[in-house]
Design a protein around this motif. Structure first.
Motif, PDB file in Angstrom:
ATOM      1  N   THR B 327       0.866  -1.351  -0.061  1.00 18.99           N
ATOM      2  CA  THR B 327       0.067   0.230   0.552  1.00 18.99           C
ATOM      3  C   THR B 327       0.655   1.162  -0.274  1.00 18.99           C
ATOM      4  OG1 THR B 327      -1.245  -1.212   1.414  1.00 18.99           O
ATOM      5  CG2 THR B 327      -2.222   0.921   1.193  1.00 18.99           C
ATOM      6  N   ILE B 328       1.588   1.162   1.119  1.00 19.43           N
ATOM      7  CA  ILE B 328       2.947   2.358   0.924  1.00 19.43           C
ATOM      8  C   ILE B 328       3.970   2.434  -0.419  1.00 19.43           C
ATOM      9  CG2 ILE B 328       5.025   2.956   1.947  1.00 19.43           C
ATOM     10  CD1 ILE B 328       2.671   3.613   4.223  1.00 19.43           C
ATOM     11  N   ILE B 329       3.850   1.099  -1.193  1.00 13.48           N
ATOM     12  CA  ILE B 329       4.758   1.401  -2.169  1.00 13.48           C
ATOM     13  C   ILE B 329       3.683   2.326  -3.232  1.00 13.48           C
ATOM     14  CG2 ILE B 329       5.602   0.198  -4.538  1.00 13.48           C
ATOM     15  CD1 ILE B 329       7.283  -1.777  -2.540  1.00 13.48           C
ATOM     16  N   ALA B 330       2.533   1.239  -2.963  1.00 18.88           N
ATOM     17  CA  ALA B 330       1.785   2.090  -4.467  1.00 18.88           C
ATOM     18  C   ALA B 330       1.338   3.442  -3.942  1.00 18.88           C
ATOM     19  CB  ALA B 330       0.164   1.508  -4.345  1.00 18.88           C
ATOM     20  N   GLN B 331       1.682   3.738  -2.777  1.00 13.71           N
ATOM     21  CA  GLN B 331       0.816   5.464  -2.811  1.00 13.71           C
ATOM     22  C   GLN B 331       2.126   5.998  -3.125  1.00 13.71           C
ATOM     23  OE1 GLN B 331       0.308   6.840   1.260  1.00 13.71           O
ATOM     24  NE2 GLN B 331       0.907   9.076   0.954  1.00 13.71           N
ATOM     25  N   PHE B 332       3.485   5.590  -3.077  1.00 13.14           N
ATOM     26  CA  PHE B 332       4.323   6.829  -3.187  1.00 13.14           C
ATOM     27  C   PHE B 332       4.603   6.645  -4.981  1.00 13.14           C
ATOM     28  CE2 PHE B 332       5.469   6.573   0.818  1.00 13.14           C
ATOM     29  CZ  PHE B 332       6.048   8.630   0.979  1.00 13.14           C
ATOM     30  N   LEU B 333       4.558   5.208  -5.459  1.00 13.37           N
ATOM     31  CA  LEU B 333       4.567   4.954  -6.914  1.00 13.37           C
ATOM     32  C   LEU B 333       3.548   5.802  -7.668  1.00 13.37           C
ATOM     33  CD1 LEU B 333       6.411   3.754  -8.324  1.00 13.37           C
ATOM     34  CD2 LEU B 333       5.141   1.517  -8.372  1.00 13.37           C
ATOM     35  N   ILE B 334       2.407   5.398  -6.743  1.00 12.45           N
ATOM     36  CA  ILE B 334       0.837   6.808  -7.651  1.00 12.45           C
ATOM     37  C   ILE B 334       1.093   8.429  -7.617  1.00 12.45           C
ATOM     38  CG2 ILE B 334      -1.500   7.073  -7.160  1.00 12.45           C
ATOM     39  CD1 ILE B 334      -2.076   3.971  -7.007  1.00 12.45           C
ATOM     40  N   GLU B 335       2.260   8.875  -6.329  1.00  7.78           N
ATOM     41  CA  GLU B 335       2.114   9.687  -6.550  1.00  7.78           C
ATOM     42  C   GLU B 335       3.084   9.904  -7.656  1.00  7.78           C
ATOM     43  OE1 GLU B 335       3.234  11.523  -2.976  1.00  7.78           O
ATOM     44  OE2 GLU B 335       1.903  10.556  -1.376  1.00  7.78           O
ATOM     45  N   ALA B 336       4.338   9.738  -7.778  1.00  6.01           N
ATOM     46  CA  ALA B 336       5.603   9.890  -8.383  1.00  6.01           C
ATOM     47  C   ALA B 336       4.915   9.679 -10.375  1.00  6.01           C
ATOM     48  CB  ALA B 336       6.361   8.558  -8.361  1.00  6.01           C
ATOM     49  N   VAL B 337       4.022   8.728 -10.800  1.00 12.57           N
ATOM     50  CA  VAL B 337       3.360   8.582 -11.898  1.00 12.57           C
ATOM     51  C   VAL B 337       2.458   9.546 -11.639  1.00 12.57           C
ATOM     52  CG1 VAL B 337       2.119   7.234 -13.655  1.00 12.57           C
ATOM     53  CG2 VAL B 337       3.263   6.469 -12.232  1.00 12.57           C
ATOM     54  N   ILE B 338       1.566  10.325 -11.075  1.00 12.67           N
ATOM     55  CA  ILE B 338       0.617  11.453 -11.070  1.00 12.67           C
ATOM     56  C   ILE B 338       1.438  12.577 -11.460  1.00 12.67           C
ATOM     57  CG2 ILE B 338      -0.569  12.896 -10.075  1.00 12.67           C
ATOM     58  CD1 ILE B 338      -1.908  10.903  -8.700  1.00 12.67           C
ATOM     59  N   LEU B 339       2.540  12.554 -10.763  1.00 12.06           N
ATOM     60  CA  LEU B 339       3.333  13.717 -10.774  1.00 12.06           C
ATOM     61  C   LEU B 339       3.905  14.130 -12.734  1.00 12.06           C
ATOM     62  CD1 LEU B 339       5.491  14.561  -7.927  1.00 12.06           C
ATOM     63  CD2 LEU B 339       4.141  15.540  -8.475  1.00 12.06           C
TER      64      LEU B 339
END
Lengths: 221, 407
Positions: B327-339
């Motif tokens: 869940t933590i990986i997904a959160q940070f990865l998704i943040e990066a991808v959205i950026l």
């Protein structure tokens, strides 16, 4: 309910062995209000981390609600923390720039509960701690006591087996500290099991039972 | 925990700190923007060049005199004087009615031209009527050089629209006016339609005179500078090329084709060479843009790493409250991808606008490369995953107690 038997936590640092928790055993029954007391460096924080499934013991067994927590994986521990333990920290640990409502609802998000239900439950518990009119406030708009009450509301939303409070009044003015203890006593009367870590005798005496720790060992139970 | 929730959570986190989010995306905005602008620009210049070359006719062969050897000294290609009007006539008579449609001998040289008080230096081309056929020249007003003009060596001139502007001013009708080339007075009899060319061999900036007049009266030359041969269609080009080569070798009494004192090339040869140049140019530009994209990606990683450190307590708390590693990986990865995706989108808009503006400014057809856009989006998403992974992994590996204690 909680059964700790012969639990040790040993830190090794450059071949120097530190026994933070040294062969501790005790039991806490459902509905108890226990204070764990000891001076700083006594190992009470380490014990609290083990009780909170934030850390695993080096040896010994910790059984919570019939589940042997000392043998679980990272994700299984996360699950235990999510469903069975309600944390109240000394420094509140609320998400900054996030509303009280969202902070309280956070554990339910990780449990996969629907958004409508999360909001309903979070509101109910915020009301219970007397913050019904503050649900949209962010932590920096709230006083220390109010922030800690938000944290207490957050610890309750998953209906945990135990509430673990680590120096819950440590950062709070004494007038507000009494308020917090009143809430804990009320929760305990409602049937919640509470384990509280503190070094202040005034706070500890609110509990029904006190476990004294020194140098990683239980002095009196 | 649902992915839609993680996405909402990531967006919330990103909107909470707008400055950091803006700065993080800036690198990607610039990277993607420059990729799209440069690739589009490269493609449009490629298109402009090939359109211009193709407008000359794809079934056109050009014969130029080759490098001439006298003794051991070898001159520059095209500088020789070995091609003659008779060569062109021989080509015409030998191939007429076969695969050759038209043969146009030309004598071309730069010269100073005056008209009244105006003067310009431009290309003077001695031609026969075949030139208009071969080069697809059509008339704006008046007539082109006729066979009679060639035979009678008359002093008449046909101007390109650019030459008209230079000599008489824009929008004037120069028919009947006279111009002076090398102290000879020429009567203007026609103006050609603009082909909108730029750069070398700009057909709009030429002055056409009868071939014989150019050779004998203006430049005193016996040779011609090129022969344009129009084949009946594109498929017989090689055949015609070989036949012309053979005939000219025979006429020039050469037995060894490597000794040829002329060369024959088709528009496709020029097109190939030109598109190779512009292709290399585009690749070079894309390479530079790609570097800026990578720098942008590293910028994202940098910000995400700082974010992980800055939010250590938050991560610890989330884990304490039950967030699993993934869940933590997904959160940070998704943040990066959205950026990166948002950055890519903004960059795309800026890139498209920039390439439109530049294309207009330097008079190129505006080509928006769809491939570049798709590539940019995919690449920016990929950069988000690539450079977001490490910080996300680092965040998920944090021990909750360590993280909670972190000040």
């Amino acid at each position: 309910m909680i059964s700790v038997s012969r639990v040790c936590k040993i830190y090794k640092n450059d071949s120097v062995e530190t026994r933070a928790v040294d062969d501790i055993s005790f039991e806490i029954k459902k509905g108890e209000f226990v204070a764990i007391m000891g001076p700083s460096g006594s190992g009470k924080s380490t014990l609290m981390h083990i009780l909170g499934a934030l850390d695993l013991p080096t040896s010994g067994e910790y059984i919570l609600d019939g589940e042997n927590v000392s043998k679980l994986s990272d994700d299984q521990c996360a699950n235990i923390r999510n469903r069975k333990i309600g944390f109240v920290f000394q420094s509140y640990n609320l998400l900054p720039r996030t509303s009280a409502l969202k902070n309280v609802a956070l554990p339910m998000m990780y449990a996969g509960i629907s958004k409508e239900k999360r909001i309903g439950t979070a509101k109910k518990f915020l009301e219970m701690v007397g913050l019904a009119d503050r649900i949209d406030h962010t932590p920096n708009q709230l006083s220390g006591g109010q922030q800690q009450r938000v944290a207490i509301a957050r610890s309750l939303v998953m209906n945990p087996s135990i509430i673990l409070a680590d120096e819950p009044t440590g950062n709070i003015a004494s007038s507000q500290a009494e308020e917090i203890m009143t809430i804990f006593k009320k929760l305990n009367r409602a049937g919640h099991t509470i384990v509280m870590i503190t070094h202040e005798p005034d706070i500890a005496h609110h509990a029904k039972r006190i476990i004294h720790i020194r140098d990683g060992k239980i002095v009196t139970a | 925990m649902e992915y839609s929730e993680i996405i909402t959570e990531a967006i919330t986190t990103l909107t909470v700190n707008k400055l950091r989010t803006g700065l993080a995306t800036l690198g990607i905005v610039i990277g993607i923007g420059s990729v799209i602008a440069l690739v589009s620009l490269g493609q449009s210049s490629q298109q402009a060049v090939s359109a211009q070359i193709q407008s000359l006719g794809s079934n056109l062969l050009t014969v130029i005199p080759g490098a001439q050897s006298s003794g051991f000294v070898r001159g520059a290609a095209g500088g020789g004087t070995t091609l003659t009007y008779e060569d062109a006539q021989a080509l015409m008579t030998s191939f007429e009615g076969t695969n050759v449609k038209n043969v146009s001998p030309e004598y071309s040289s730069r010269s100073q031209i005056t008209a009244g008080r105006n003067n310009t230096n431009t290309q003077v081309v001695g031609v026969t009527p075949a030139y208009a056929e071969v080069r697809k020249v059509s008339m704006e007003t008046g007539t082109f050089i006729s066979q009679r003009d060639v035979s009678a060596m008359t002093k008449v001139a046909v101007l390109g629209p650019q030459a008209v502007t230079d000599l008489f001013g824009q929008g004037t009708n120069p028919i009947g006016e006279s111009i002076r080339i090398r102290n000879n007075s020429f009567r203007v009899i026609g103006v050609t339609v603009s082909k909108g060319g730029t750069g070398f061999q700009n057909q709009d900036d030429m002055v056409f005179v009868p071939l014989t007049t150019a050779q004998k009266q203006l430049f005193g030359a016996k040779n011609i500078t090129s022969i344009s041969v129009e084949a009946t269609n594109e498929n017989v080009m090689t055949q015609v090329q070989d036949a012309i080569g053979y005939l000219l070798l025979t006429r020039h009494k050469l037995s060894d084709p490597t000794q040829a004192d002329f060369s024959i090339f088709s528009q496709n040869d020029i097109l190939g060479a030109a598109s190779q140049i512009t292709g290399t140019f585009t690749a070079l530009l894309s390479g530079i843009a790609a570097i800026s994209l990578i720098v942008g990606g590293i910028g994202i990683m940098n910000i995400m790493l700082v974010t992980v450190t800055e939010r250590t307590r938050e991560i610890g708390l989330r884990k304490a409250l039950g967030a699993k590693k993934k869940t933590i990986i997904a959160q940070f990865l998704i943040e990066a991808v959205i950026l990166t995706l948002v950055g890519g989108l903004i960059g795309m808009i800026i890139g498209v606008i920039a390439s439109l503006i530049i294309a207009r400014a330097i008079n190129l057809p505006s080509v928006i490369s769809l491939r570049a856009i798709v590539l940019a989006i995919v690449v920016s998403g990929g950069i988000g995953i690539l450079f977001g992974w490490y910080p996300a992994k680092k965040a998920s590996d944090l021990q909750p107690i360590e993280a909670l204690r972190y000040e």
